[in-house]
Design a protein around this motif. Structure first.
Motif, PDB file in Angstrom:
ATOM      1  N   ILE A 234       0.863  -1.184   0.000  1.00 41.17           N
ATOM      2  CA  ILE A 234       0.000   0.000   0.000  1.00 41.17           C
ATOM      3  C   ILE A 234       0.894   1.227   0.000  1.00 41.17           C
ATOM      4  O   ILE A 234       1.681   1.421   0.922  1.00 41.17           O
ATOM      5  CB  ILE A 234      -0.925   0.015   1.235  1.00 41.17           C
ATOM      6  CG1 ILE A 234      -1.731  -1.283   1.311  1.00 41.17           C
ATOM      7  CG2 ILE A 234      -1.841   1.237   1.207  1.00 41.17           C
ATOM      8  CD1 ILE A 234      -2.283  -1.575   2.691  1.00 41.17           C
ATOM      9  N   CYS A 251      -3.926   7.031  -0.928  1.00 40.44           N
ATOM     10  CA  CYS A 251      -3.323   5.700  -0.882  1.00 40.44           C
ATOM     11  C   CYS A 251      -3.757   4.894  -2.099  1.00 40.44           C
ATOM     12  O   CYS A 251      -4.869   5.053  -2.593  1.00 40.44           O
ATOM     13  CB  CYS A 251      -3.743   4.944   0.369  1.00 40.44           C
ATOM     14  SG  CYS A 251      -3.215   5.649   1.926  1.00 40.44           S
ATOM     15  N   VAL A 253      -3.053   0.675  -3.830  1.00 38.10           N
ATOM     16  CA  VAL A 253      -2.447  -0.652  -3.703  1.00 38.10           C
ATOM     17  C   VAL A 253      -1.649  -0.946  -4.964  1.00 38.10           C
ATOM     18  O   VAL A 253      -2.102  -0.661  -6.082  1.00 38.10           O
ATOM     19  CB  VAL A 253      -3.521  -1.739  -3.488  1.00 38.10           C
ATOM     20  CG1 VAL A 253      -2.951  -3.132  -3.742  1.00 38.10           C
ATOM     21  CG2 VAL A 253      -4.072  -1.672  -2.076  1.00 38.10           C
ATOM     22  N   VAL A 274      -7.416   1.442  -3.050  1.00 41.48           N
ATOM     23  CA  VAL A 274      -7.047   0.722  -1.845  1.00 41.48           C
ATOM     24  C   VAL A 274      -8.231   0.092  -1.120  1.00 41.48           C
ATOM     25  O   VAL A 274      -8.142  -1.057  -0.648  1.00 41.48           O
ATOM     26  CB  VAL A 274      -6.241   1.640  -0.895  1.00 41.48           C
ATOM     27  CG1 VAL A 274      -7.088   2.787  -0.374  1.00 41.48           C
ATOM     28  CG2 VAL A 274      -5.635   0.857   0.253  1.00 41.48           C
TER      29      VAL A 274
END
Length: 396
Positions: A234, A251, A253, A274
């Motif tokens: 992340i 954020c 992934v 995310v």
């Protein structure tokens, strides 16, 4: 005093390469160039060669009318260093002559640089509230006995270069259950896959001696950070805003290919929003807990690192979550990329990743509190956690 009609020049330092234009990080430089007029800034790109010539630094690159053009160097007010390697000495000496205001004794940098992973780990481990996020880490020495650490960490040892990037030169050493051989999996310095099997202990030692030659490396226990057999992490991006305060931009992934050791996009990974990704893996309650832990860490980490290494402008915080849902801080990068925010499909967040560096540059020039970016310094609005107001994480 900074005047509205005055245009200040920000020089972006990037590594020189073959091609047109002859430098890396072109998208970053172009996006800042296109937005710079809104902040009364002028962007010029300086390509840093590994072996700079003895000739005087007299020109740079400017983006105008859809293309990069060679232009004479104007006086430079602020330097944004995007080079991942140290600047050559002769290049740094020439940079000092470009500074247009102040004492002129130091080049003025938009941000300091973080030292290697080991020093950053030592700094972070001094904070009790961050310590639970850190995996046990040791600095590899000539007398380090890998066999002892493999006994202590039976899932394997993870090797990282102290100053490496993009997952290069990282590898996992382990021994399969009920099997006499040892295996190494990872990536070499060219980001190519490594798969090796050793039947004898001395062959492992010989390979490690060869691979670590000339490099400083750290050892950590191997953490199972994968989803459906694919590694993921992340990336949280924290940046200074136009008021000089830290903000969590967002954020994403990053998921690597099946069988890969790392999730870096440079190694074939992909980016995803995310919240739905974590929701699929951990469920709602645990996902919310993980995201809240990331937000709390994003408040503490920038302030702690600034107190140790000097004024910073942005940080990429890489986290992993294991099969039990425990959060780990994997790495902190003071020159983060933005590819994951582009690929994951949030235009507003992606735009902020480029406009906040410009807003902070304007703030620095307005405040007249520039420094050479190497010494710790107290600055307005940067030492209080109250100033960090997170932008909603994608999907929340």
């Amino acid at each position: 005093m900074f005047l509205k009609h005055q245009t200040n020049t920000v020089a972006i330092l990037v590594r020189a390469t073959e091609g047109s234009p002859p430098f890396v990080d072109e998208l970053f430089c172009r996006r800042l160039s296109l937005e710079s007029h809104r902040y009364n800034l002028n962007i010029i790109v300086l390509a840093v060669a590994n072996r700079p010539s003895a000739s005087r630094l007299t020109y740079g690159y400017a983006f105008d009318r859809g293309e990069w053009n060679i232009v004479p160097l104007p006086a430079v007010n602020l330097i944004m260093n995007r080079c991942l390697q140290p600047l050559p000495r002769t290049f740094k000496q020439q940079l000092q002559q470009l500074v247009s205001s102040g004492s002129g004794h130091h080049c003025r940098y938009w941000s300091a640089s973080l030292p290697g992973k080991w020093k950053v780990y030592r700094a972070l481990s001094a904070e009790p509230r961050l310590r639970p996020l850190l995996a046990p880490t040791i600095l590899l020495q000539s007398d380090t006995l890998w066999e002892q650490w493999l006994e202590l960490w039976p899932k394997g040892i993870f090797f990282k270069p102290v100053s490496g990037t993009h997952g290069k030169d990282t590898f996992h050493l382990y021994r399969e259950d009920h099997h006499p051989s040892w295996k190494v999996e990872g990536r070499n310095k060219h980001n190519e896959f490594i798969h090796r099997t050793f039947e004898r202990r001395q062959d492992v030692s010989a390979w490690l001696d060869l691979h670590k030659a000339g490099k400083k490396m750290i050892l950590q226990p191997y953490l199972e950070l994968n989803h459906h057999g694919r590694p993921f992490d992340i990336r949280a991006l924290v940046q200074k805003n136009g008021q000089g305060r830290w903000s969590l931009t967002g954020c994403m992934v990053r998921e690597g290919p099946a069988g890969s050791l790392t999730s870096n996009l440079h190694g074939g990974g992909k980016a995803y929003p995310v919240q739905p990704y974590l929701l699929d893996r951990y469920g709602r309650e645990q996902s919310n807990t993980l995201l809240e832990s990331i937000r709390q860490a994003a408040v503490r980490i920038p302030l702690l690192l600034e107190s140790r290494f000097g004024r910073l402008a942005e940080l990429g915080l890489d986290f992993g979550a294991d099969v039990q849902g425990r959060l780990w801080l994997l790495e902190v990068n003071s020159r983060p990329g933005r590819s994951s925010f582009s690929e994951a499909g949030d235009p507003r967040m992606h735009s902020l990743t480029y406009t906040r560096p410009l807003a902070y540059a304007r703030y620095l020039l307005q405040q007249h509190v520039l420094t050479d970016g190497k010494r710790p310094m107290k600055m307005p609005n940067t030492s209080s956690t109250a100033g960090l107001k997170p932008v909603p994480i994608h999907g929340s």
